[in-house]
Every structure is written in structure tokens, then in C-alpha cells.
Design a protein around this motif. Structure first.
Motif, mmCIF file in Angstrom:
data_model
loop_
_atom_site.group_PDB
_atom_site.id
_atom_site.type_symbol
_atom_site.label_atom_id
_atom_site.label_comp_id
_atom_site.label_asym_id
_atom_site.label_seq_id
_atom_site.Cartn_x
_atom_site.Cartn_y
_atom_site.Cartn_z
ATOM 1 N N HIS A 6 -10.417 -8.668 -9.977
ATOM 2 C CA HIS A 6 -10.817 -9.246 -8.699
ATOM 3 C C HIS A 6 -9.639 -9.438 -7.744
ATOM 4 O O HIS A 6 -9.829 -9.967 -6.657
ATOM 5 C CB HIS A 6 -11.491 -10.598 -8.919
ATOM 6 C CG HIS A 6 -12.826 -10.486 -9.572
ATOM 7 N ND1 HIS A 6 -13.909 -9.910 -8.963
ATOM 8 C CD2 HIS A 6 -13.257 -10.864 -10.800
ATOM 9 C CE1 HIS A 6 -14.950 -9.945 -9.774
ATOM 10 N NE2 HIS A 6 -14.581 -10.512 -10.882
ATOM 11 N N THR A 7 -8.433 -9.055 -8.127
ATOM 12 C CA THR A 7 -7.272 -9.286 -7.279
ATOM 13 C C THR A 7 -7.469 -8.682 -5.902
ATOM 14 O O THR A 7 -7.877 -7.535 -5.766
ATOM 15 C CB THR A 7 -6.005 -8.684 -7.922
ATOM 16 O OG1 THR A 7 -5.818 -9.284 -9.196
ATOM 17 C CG2 THR A 7 -4.791 -8.956 -7.052
ATOM 18 N N LYS A 8 -7.148 -9.459 -4.877
ATOM 19 C CA LYS A 8 -7.277 -8.968 -3.514
ATOM 20 C C LYS A 8 -6.013 -8.210 -3.115
ATOM 21 O O LYS A 8 -5.052 -8.123 -3.868
ATOM 22 C CB LYS A 8 -7.533 -10.137 -2.559
ATOM 23 C CG LYS A 8 -8.851 -10.856 -2.852
ATOM 24 C CD LYS A 8 -9.100 -11.954 -1.853
ATOM 25 C CE LYS A 8 -10.424 -12.644 -2.150
ATOM 26 N NZ LYS A 8 -10.710 -13.741 -1.191
ATOM 27 N N GLY A 9 -6.017 -7.690 -1.900
ATOM 28 C CA GLY A 9 -4.898 -6.889 -1.414
ATOM 29 C C GLY A 9 -3.668 -7.719 -1.136
ATOM 30 O O GLY A 9 -3.657 -8.940 -1.288
ATOM 31 N N PRO A 10 -2.571 -7.086 -0.717
ATOM 32 C CA PRO A 10 -1.316 -7.802 -0.485
ATOM 33 C C PRO A 10 -1.444 -8.797 0.655
ATOM 34 O O PRO A 10 -2.158 -8.591 1.620
ATOM 35 C CB PRO A 10 -0.343 -6.669 -0.125
ATOM 36 C CG PRO A 10 -1.205 -5.574 0.390
ATOM 37 C CD PRO A 10 -2.479 -5.662 -0.392
ATOM 38 N N LYS A 11 -0.735 -9.908 0.512
ATOM 39 C CA LYS A 11 -0.711 -10.904 1.573
ATOM 40 C C LYS A 11 0.173 -10.422 2.720
ATOM 41 O O LYS A 11 0.908 -9.451 2.602
ATOM 42 C CB LYS A 11 -0.197 -12.230 1.025
ATOM 43 C CG LYS A 11 -1.069 -12.826 -0.078
ATOM 44 C CD LYS A 11 -0.479 -14.125 -0.588
ATOM 45 C CE LYS A 11 -1.350 -14.708 -1.692
ATOM 46 N NZ LYS A 11 -0.779 -15.971 -2.226
ATOM 47 N N LYS A 12 0.092 -11.134 3.837
ATOM 48 C CA LYS A 12 0.855 -10.763 5.019
ATOM 49 C C LYS A 12 2.350 -10.794 4.697
ATOM 50 O O LYS A 12 2.880 -11.782 4.190
ATOM 51 C CB LYS A 12 0.542 -11.720 6.167
ATOM 52 C CG LYS A 12 1.207 -11.327 7.477
ATOM 53 C CD LYS A 12 0.790 -12.266 8.591
ATOM 54 C CE LYS A 12 1.450 -11.856 9.907
ATOM 55 N NZ LYS A 12 1.056 -12.770 11.015
ATOM 56 N N GLY A 13 3.021 -9.694 5.003
ATOM 57 C CA GLY A 13 4.444 -9.587 4.739
ATOM 58 C C GLY A 13 4.801 -9.104 3.355
ATOM 59 O O GLY A 13 5.968 -8.843 3.060
ATOM 60 N N GLU A 14 3.818 -8.965 2.475
ATOM 61 C CA GLU A 14 4.072 -8.520 1.112
ATOM 62 C C GLU A 14 4.081 -6.998 1.058
ATOM 63 O O GLU A 14 3.326 -6.330 1.761
ATOM 64 C CB GLU A 14 2.984 -9.062 0.181
ATOM 65 C CG GLU A 14 3.232 -8.748 -1.293
ATOM 66 C CD GLU A 14 2.111 -9.288 -2.172
ATOM 67 O OE1 GLU A 14 2.338 -9.473 -3.371
ATOM 68 O OE2 GLU A 14 1.025 -9.518 -1.639
ATOM 69 N N VAL A 15 4.945 -6.438 0.252
ATOM 70 C CA VAL A 15 5.045 -4.990 0.107
ATOM 71 C C VAL A 15 3.823 -4.478 -0.652
ATOM 72 O O VAL A 15 3.456 -5.014 -1.690
ATOM 73 C CB VAL A 15 6.330 -4.599 -0.638
ATOM 74 C CG1 VAL A 15 6.401 -3.082 -0.829
ATOM 75 C CG2 VAL A 15 7.552 -5.096 0.126
ATOM 76 N N LYS A 16 3.182 -3.430 -0.121
ATOM 77 C CA LYS A 16 2.004 -2.878 -0.772
ATOM 78 C C LYS A 16 2.396 -2.165 -2.063
ATOM 79 O O LYS A 16 3.465 -1.587 -2.182
ATOM 80 C CB LYS A 16 1.292 -1.893 0.163
ATOM 81 C CG LYS A 16 0.605 -2.560 1.342
ATOM 82 C CD LYS A 16 -0.199 -1.552 2.139
ATOM 83 C CE LYS A 16 -0.956 -2.235 3.274
ATOM 84 N NZ LYS A 16 -1.792 -1.267 4.024
ATOM 85 N N ARG A 17 1.510 -2.197 -3.028
ATOM 86 C CA ARG A 17 1.717 -1.478 -4.273
ATOM 87 C C ARG A 17 0.370 -1.014 -4.787
ATOM 88 O O ARG A 17 -0.668 -1.486 -4.350
ATOM 89 C CB ARG A 17 2.383 -2.367 -5.320
ATOM 90 C CG ARG A 17 1.551 -3.598 -5.689
ATOM 91 C CD ARG A 17 2.194 -4.372 -6.806
ATOM 92 N NE ARG A 17 1.485 -5.597 -7.101
ATOM 93 C CZ ARG A 17 0.410 -5.694 -7.855
ATOM 94 N NH1 ARG A 17 -0.106 -4.597 -8.375
ATOM 95 N NH2 ARG A 17 -0.161 -6.853 -8.089
ATOM 96 N N SER A 18 0.373 -0.078 -5.695
ATOM 97 C CA SER A 18 -0.879 0.379 -6.282
ATOM 98 C C SER A 18 -1.312 -0.595 -7.364
ATOM 99 O O SER A 18 -0.518 -1.381 -7.865
ATOM 100 C CB SER A 18 -0.696 1.782 -6.882
ATOM 101 O OG SER A 18 0.275 1.728 -7.918
ATOM 102 N N GLY A 19 -2.577 -0.541 -7.724
ATOM 103 C CA GLY A 19 -3.056 -1.363 -8.822
ATOM 104 C C GLY A 19 -3.731 -2.639 -8.420
ATOM 105 O O GLY A 19 -3.926 -3.518 -9.236
ATOM 106 N N TYR A 20 -4.031 -2.806 -7.114
ATOM 107 C CA TYR A 20 -4.793 -3.979 -6.721
ATOM 108 C C TYR A 20 -6.222 -3.831 -7.224
ATOM 109 O O TYR A 20 -6.655 -2.756 -7.621
ATOM 110 C CB TYR A 20 -4.757 -4.162 -5.211
ATOM 111 C CG TYR A 20 -3.438 -4.723 -4.724
ATOM 112 C CD1 TYR A 20 -3.119 -6.056 -4.961
ATOM 113 C CD2 TYR A 20 -2.521 -3.927 -4.062
ATOM 114 C CE1 TYR A 20 -1.915 -6.581 -4.534
ATOM 115 C CE2 TYR A 20 -1.318 -4.445 -3.630
ATOM 116 C CZ TYR A 20 -1.007 -5.776 -3.868
ATOM 117 O OH TYR A 20 0.177 -6.287 -3.459
ATOM 118 N N GLY A 21 -6.963 -4.914 -7.150
ATOM 119 C CA GLY A 21 -8.267 -4.932 -7.786
ATOM 120 C C GLY A 21 -9.407 -4.460 -6.910
ATOM 121 O O GLY A 21 -9.240 -3.749 -5.920
#
Length: 441
Positions: A346-361
Motif C-alpha cells: 500500500h506504500t504511496k508515492g514519494p513525498k515532496k522533495g523526495e527522490v523517486k525510486r522504483s518499487g513503490y506500492g
């Protein structure tokens, strides 16, 4: 931080998270409508506050309770909620059978085809009773409930949530119908709102296509990826999917044996004898599927065989009882299932300012696929729709889905109607005309 919402009558507030408790529930309250006050410890008079009977799952539920209270005040039938609760308890002792105690007994003893209600169903019925039905009918004798009363209640109850109103009315009608059958009500069922138990589906289900499914699969964490295609092509419920174990996958016969499911319930005091609590969460219950027909062998499409074989080798826990989609450590007996918001599923996407990565939910996967409002259950709908398009009969759809009645399966055959133009074109080909060409008039 507590979120408060001021209204014309009463207030609702969202409770802050507490240690060991789930946050986000809502509390509703209002000051005494007749201006009653009490003295505080310092001697200062403060208004008497009346609180909801419990906290609510959503803001709308809390607001609906306030609306019901406001209606009682307007009708001149209001009494403090605490007094109503006490009166309901005394009614049982006095021998006057009122709706509230009778409905509680009905819910505790209700069976469907000889089986107790599923935990989630019992929780839903309890919520409808507490939020929408008891405020009006809880303290009334069964024989005092009339058709005009129910008609008036239906007109003002949960106006902004028609689905909830339809479910509440259907539950009220069923309970009263049981009372009629047992001669506790000597007249006909007073619930006579035509079409009251039906409502228009607010969430329009649109099956995912292959491109959208592929996009979501690539975004999911590697050990969760196979959950999506298995749900979409084998039409499994989420609870059935997360309880699958190594022994349930028969690659030689190319079937998945659905024998159990996981559900999250609030009331675990009266579980069916073939259910057990899961050690990972007190309210997580392992038991048989939703219906008797839910115990079934689901065929595996050939294109998933190799993916399942690889997943069994790499990600599935060892042993026959090893979970197919396991948590990082442990199993359902000593670790979390996938219901908690903190899990990677259920993990949501990256927060504001956070570096994107693969493997979100799941939430990020459906957003990137352009389907931010997609429900996981819509993948099951996708599988059954594809089966209908592939030519499955009604009986085959029922067997695949684990449905006990044709009514539930018929909704998936709308896909066949959507292909009527394609069917007409192929009939022209049979008549000897080239494809895409209309015959002469």
C-alpha cells in the motif's frame, strides 16, 4: 494534530493517531439542544456535550449521525443519547420487545444457508445499525414501527450517500421481515419503499487493459508484482490472494486451489468454528472464503505458469504452508498481512522533495498507469470481464468467481454486449462479405 470541522449543528473531528491504534477515525458531538450546563472543576458553567455512541470510520458517517440527532430534535422526540442507550438495555429486562434489542439478537444469531455471517458482513451490519437505524427506531417497540415512519426516515437518511441509505434500508427491511415471520409483528412488513434497497453504483468499474496492467506490474515491488496479474487473470479476491500458500498452487494441473481467505474485522467475539485469528493482527481472521462456492479450483492461464514457477522459487516461503506473497519476515501466524497501510503493497508515492525510486506500492502503480481511482477489486472485475469476452457461459463465470447466485455473475456479461458490433461484423463475413464492408442495401 486533531482536525475539527465546525457545522451549523454539532461538530466532527478527526482523532489523532495514538500508540497501537489506527488513526483517521472521526468523533461527533453536539451541545445540549435545550441549553443544559454543568459546572466545571473551577465552578465555571459549561454546556453539556452529547457524544456519538462510538467513533466513526468516515467523516460522512459522523455527519450522518449528527443529522439523525438533529431530526429527532426537530420532531420533538429527542432524548439524550446516553439515556436512549440505557432505555434500550432496560427494555430487554422489562419484557417490552423493542427494535434495538431485537436487532442486536438478530445480528448475533443471523445465519445464511446455515453459516454464521462473515466477519466483515457483521461489522457492516453493526455500522449501519448504529449510524443510521438505531437513532430513529432503536427505542421503539417492534409493533410501533409503521410504513409512514419508515418512508419519512428513508427520505432524510444518508441523503448524500445513497448507497449507504439503500444498504441501511435493506437491512431494516430484512430484520422486520424476520420479525413478521416469527409473528412478533402481526401485520405485513412495514418497510415498503419501492426500490429502496437499490442504488446507482457511484464507482464505475472500467477494466484495465494489458498496457495499464503491464505498467502497474513494473512499478510494484518485485515480490508483490505477481499479485496484480493473478488477480486480473484469475479473478481472485484480495483476501483470497493474500492467503494463498505454496500447497495451493498446482502447476501440474494448472490450477489455484482457493480454500481460505483473510479478512479484517472489528468484532472477533463470535467467529465461525472454522476460522482462526491471525497472530499478526488481532482483527485479522483466517477462514473459509466469502461463500460456499468460494472454495474452488481456479484455472491458471498458460501465460502465467512460468511467472508463478519463478515466484515460487524466489519469493515464496519454504514448506507447504509457506505464503505465496509473504511479508519480509514470518507468515500470517507471526507477521503482518498486507492490510496495514505501512506495508509495501500500500506504500504511496514519494513525498515532496523526495527522490523517486522504483518499487513503490499499489497507489503509485495505479497513478503512473493513469488509473488513480482504480480499486484493487477492479482487477477481479477485469478477470471476469475477460472471461466473458472469451466466451465463458454464466455457469462458468459463477464457478470462476465463486458466486452462489447468477445475479452476481450476470453483471460481468455486459462485456459481451459491448462486442455486439464486432459480432455483427463477423456475421457479415459468414455471409460472404469482406470484413469492414457493409453489404449492399
Amino acid at each position: 494534530m486533531t482536525t475539527k470541522t465546525k457545522r451549523g449543528f454539532g461538530r466532527v473531528r478527526q482523532l489523532p493517531p495514538t500508540k497501537g491504534a489506527r488513526s483517521g477515525r472521526w468523533h461527533a458531538f453536539y451541545n445540549d439542544p435545550y441549553g443544559a450546563v454543568r459546572l466545571s472543576a473551577s465552578g465555571k458553567p459549561t454546556p453539556v456535550r452529547h457524544n456519538g455512541p462510538h467513533t466513526f470510520d468516515t467523516k460522512l458517517d459522523a455527519e450522518s449521525w449528527l443529522l439523525d440527532e438533529r431530526r429527532l430534535i426537530s420532531n420533538g422526540t429527542w432524548t439524550p443519547p446516553a439515556e436512549r442507550k440505557l432505555a434500550r438495555k432496560r427494555a430487554t429486562e422489562s419484557g417490552v420487545l423493542k427494535f434495538g434489542p431485537y436487532a442486536d439478537e438478530w445480528l448475533a444469531n443471523r445465519k445464511v444457508k446455515g453459516r454464521p455471517l462473515a466477519g466483515r458482513t457483521r461489522d457492516e451490519y453493526r455500522r449501519l445499525l448504529d449510524n443510521h437505524i438505531f437513532p430513529t427506531f432503536g427505542d421503539l417497540p417492534l409493533t410501533a414501527i409503521s410504513t409512514p415512519m419508515i418512508d419519512n426516515w428513508y427520505q432524510v437518511t444518508a441523503k448524500r450517500t445513497p448507497t449507504q441509505r439503500a444498504r441501511a434500508y435493506g437491512l431494516l427491511r430484512t430484520i422486520l421481515g424476520t420479525a413478521v415471520e416469527r409473528d412478533l409483528i402481526t401485520t405485513s412488513n412495514p418497510a415498503k419503499v419501492r426500490g429502496g434497497g437499490t442504488s446507482t453504483r457511484r464507482h464505475k468499474v472500467e477494466p484495465v487493459n494489458n498496457e495499464e496492467l503491464a505498467m502497474m506490474v513494473t512499478v510494484m515491488p518485485e515480490r508483490r508484482r505477481l499479485m496484480l496479474p493473478v488477480a486480473a487473470w484469475c479473478a481472485l479476491r484480495f483476501g483470497e490472494l493474500t492467503e494463498l500458500r505454496r500447497k495451493d498452487i498446482d502447476l501440474d494441473r494448472k490450477v489455484i486451489k482457493v480454500q481460505r481467505g483473510v479478512t479484517r474485522v472489528k468484532d472477533t467475539s463470535d467467529l465461525p468454528p472454522d476460522s482462526r485469528l491471525c497472530g499478526c493482527r488481532p482483527s485479522c481472521v483466517i477462514g473459509p472464503p466469502k461463500t460456499e462456492a468460494g472454495v474452488r479450483d481456479v484455472p491458471i492461464p498458460p501465460h502465467l505458469i512460468q511467472d508463478l514457477r519463478d515466484h515460487l522459487d524466489i519469493h515464496t516461503q519454504p514448506g507447504a504452508d509457506g505464503l505465496l506473497f509473504a511479508a519480509k519476515t514470518g507468515n500470517h501466524l507471526n507477521a503482518k498481512p498486507f492490510y496495514g497501510a505501512a506495508t509495501t503493497f500500500h506504500t504511496k508515492g514519494p513525498k515532496k522533495g523526495e527522490v523517486k525510486r522504483s518499487g513503490y506500492g499499489w497507489h503509485e502503480a495505479r497513478r503512473l498507469a493513469g488509473r488513480p481511482m482504480l480499486h484493487f477489486h477492479d482487477l477481479r472485475h477485469t478477470g471476469l470481464t475477460n472471461a466473458a469476452i472469451a466466451g465463458a457461459t454464466l455457469a462458468e463465470l459463477m464457478a470462476l468467481a465463486g458466486h452462489t447466485t447468477p445475479t452476481a455473475a450476470i453483471r460481468y456479461q455486459h462485456a459481451v454486449a459491448d462486442r455486439m458490433q464486432d459480432l455483427a461484423a463477423r456475421m457479415s463475413v459468414l455471409a460472404g462479405y469482406p470484413a469492414e464492408t457493409n453489404p449492399p442495401t
